[in-house]
Design an enzyme around this catalytic site. Structure first.
Site, PDB file in Angstrom:
ATOM      1  N   GLU A  11       8.736 -12.330  36.869  1.00 48.69           N
ATOM      2  CA  GLU A  11       7.563 -12.931  37.501  1.00 48.69           C
ATOM      3  C   GLU A  11       7.049 -13.975  36.513  1.00 48.69           C
ATOM      4  O   GLU A  11       7.098 -13.751  35.290  1.00 48.69           O
ATOM      5  CB  GLU A  11       6.477 -11.899  37.802  1.00 48.69           C
ATOM      6  N   HIS A 143       7.648  -8.682  44.757  1.00 50.32           N
ATOM      7  CA  HIS A 143       7.132  -9.605  43.745  1.00 50.32           C
ATOM      8  C   HIS A 143       6.581  -8.885  42.523  1.00 50.32           C
ATOM      9  O   HIS A 143       5.724  -9.433  41.830  1.00 50.32           O
ATOM     10  CB  HIS A 143       6.095 -10.568  44.336  1.00 50.32           C
TER      11      HIS A 143
END
Ligand code: SF4
Length: 568
Positions: A11, A143
């Site tokens: 990320e 995510h």
């Protein structure tokens, strides 16, 4: 097959490895398809965490306070991965961030975002979340790096099994087409080919070449021969079919007479009989589809005159084709021929497809789509674009050059070559024989714009979802300019030494006189010069557009931005 690999996900604060920072690393080590170790670490970024990243990942700035810096984390991830091949979903994105930090530069990269479009040609989308949902893989928190890495590992395990079921000829063709293109999915197909050799698995022979690619046209459907003077419809006949105890009520359990449906059908019958325009606003529950389909079907059957039904959405087209028209057929004593006709761009052109297979792809978008089509055609022979998903503008551009939207398309020329099996040819033939042809507004407008060269002749038109017509007109007559596509097209053009122009010059050598060759070279130089100039002007145009958007639009970020300019 590769025995040990690491699925990895990052990320970050944005999309640019030069400007943005890593905020989380997740990795999963697999041996023989089993998870043997996991790694997860939050990282303190060098730049502020944008709000939209928190919205996407759920990672809040305070969670990153006190976390180690990337320099302290890198030795751990380098040790965890070591020299194993790295799998990722859009792996280059993650690996480019790490490479910028000097880590894992030499590891083999395998990309599930490259494999899935080929091996799951009909997946609705190729995002990790969507692929995980379609394959039944748990993705707890999308995510977040470790959950994404776990889902990638699971997806990879499933995808690795698929090439083992492909025919040897298909595997050979994919590996040979990928040669020299540094495609991150190629090692998987090569490994499958080697495994097939080792295991001596029996081969499945399925031809995906030539006129056997698609089933041939079913001959014998009569063309419509319109009556000179149309006979009027008998409303009483329609009313009885829609009424209590009528043909529809007898055939369809739960069918009830609806006065508004009967009234609407009466208005439609009158419009057909009088040759009038009619506009109806019908609320939900009226049963409007049957109220216009029944008169349209009878009008077409009685008078051999075709009726076009245009809709805005695929959902309504599917409802008409799969439910309303079959329901209505049960209430008709004579057979009704109805079909869906789509724009040329929706059908695969077998001639262009064969040409790409012969000349071999020259870039990864061509390669990925070629492989996807080869795999898809093993199971599905419709040639209809709606049955596959195209990944991004690159694949859409390649499809447009493989579709029936070909200026050289000639049904007559291909009739003998394809023996009537071309998907567009079949769709067109079936529309020419149909009483009712369902289209979308875009195709209807394309017909209007091309002096009626798109649709077969018709005498009546029904516009359903007509409230979207204005929007469809704006869309149909819009002019689009896509910076990436324009640059791609200009790059493909090349010069005397490269690209399509270079190929043309090389191919003409020895075939034409030296003077003609010289003249051709001059023309190619002029075109290449103009293309360079165009690239320069296009750069200025798009940069002006960006400045304009910066001046008047919302604050810019790395994601798509939409700005609508309307008159004051
Ligand atoms: S008829 Fe047109 S779409 Fe069909 S194979 Fe020929 S060129 Fe292609």
């Amino acid at each position: 097959m590769l025995v040990e690999m690491v699925a990895l996900d990052l990320e970050t604060t944005g999309l640019d490895p030069q400007r943005d920072s890593i905020i989380e690393i997740g990795a999963v080590r697999m041996r023989d398809g089993q998870v043997v170790d996991e790694y997860s670490q939050l990282v303190s970024p060098d730049v502020p965490l944008p709000r939209e990243i928190t919205d996407i990942t759920g990672i809040r700035p305070e969670q990153l306070v006190g976390q180690p810096a990337i320099e302290d984390v890198l030795p751990q991830i380098v040790h965890f991965v070591a020299d194993a091949p790295v799998i990722g979903h859009n792996v280059n994105f993650d690996m480019d961030f790490l490479a910028r930090q000097g880590a894992l530069r030499g590891n083999l990269r395998l990309d599930t975002a490259e494999l899935a479009p080929v091996l799951m040609p009909a997946a609705s989308r190729y995002s990790l979340g969507n692929l995980a949902a379609e394959t039944g893989i748990a993705l707890k928190e999308a995510h977040r790096a470790l959950d994404d890495a776990r889902a990638t590992a699971g997806l990879n395990s499933q995808l690795w099994l698929k090439p083992l079921d492909l025919p040897l000829a298909t595997l050979n063709e994919i590996v040979s087409a990928a040669s020299g293109l540094a495609w991150s999915a190629e090692p998987v197909f090569r490994a499958a080919l080697e495994a097939r050799d080792l295991l001596s698995t029996p081969d499945v022979i399925r031809s995906t070449h030539g006129s056997t690619l698609f089933p041939p046209l079913q001959e014998g459907m009569p063309l419509l021969a319109p009556e000179d003077a149309p006979l009027p419809l008998d409303f009483e006949e329609i009313r009885q079919k829609l009424g209590e105890g009528g043909a529809l009520a007898r055939q369809l359990p739960g069918f009830r007479e609806r006065p508004q449906q009967v009234q609407m059908a009466q208005e439609v019958v009158q419009a057909f009989n009088q040759g009038e325009h009619l506009m109806i606003e019908a609320g939900t529950g009226v049963g409007k589809s049957l109220a216009y389909l029944l008169p349209a079907a009878r009008w077409s059957q009685v008078n051999s005159r075709r009726v076009i039904i245009s809709t805005n959405t695929i959902n309504l087209q599917e409802q008409l084709l799969n439910k309303d028209l079959p329901d209505m057929q049960m209430a008709l004593s004579e057979p009704l021929r109805s079909t869906l006709l789509k724009g040329r761009g929706n059908y695969l052109c077998p001639r262009r497809f064969a040409a790409l297979r012969r000349r071999k792809p020259v870039n990864q978008d061509e390669l990925r789509l070629l492989c996807k089509l080869i795999v898809w055609l093993l199971e599905n022979r419709s040639g209809d674009r709606s049955e596959i998903s195209l990944r991004g503008p690159g694949e859409r551009h390649v499809w447009s050059r493989l579709s029936a939207e070909d200026p050289l398309c000639s049904l007559e020329r291909c009739r003998s070559e394809m023996k009537g099996s071309c998907p567009f040819f079949k769709a067109r033939k079936s529309a020419e024989c149909a009483h009712l042809v369902v289209v979308n507004h875009a195709l209807l407008l394309a017909d209007a714009a091309s002096e009626h060269r798109v649709l077969p002749n018709y005498s009546s038109l029904i516009l359903d979802e007509a409230q979207h017509l204005e929007e469809a007109v704006s869309e149909a007559f819009a002019f689009r300019l896509d910076e990436r596509l324009l640059r791609l097209q200009l790059a493909e053009l090349g010069s005397a030494n490269s690209g399509v122009l270079g190929e043309l010059l090389r191919a003409s050598q020895g075939l034409v006189a030296a003077a003609v060759q010289e003249r051709l070279k001059e023309m190619i130089d002029t075109i290449a010069e103009a293309a360079t100039l165009l690239q320069h002007h296009a750069g200025r145009l798009f940069s002006s557009c960006r400045s304009f958007a910066d001046d008047v639009g919302p604050p810019r970020n790395n994601y798509t931005m939409r700005l609508r300019i309307v008159p004051q």
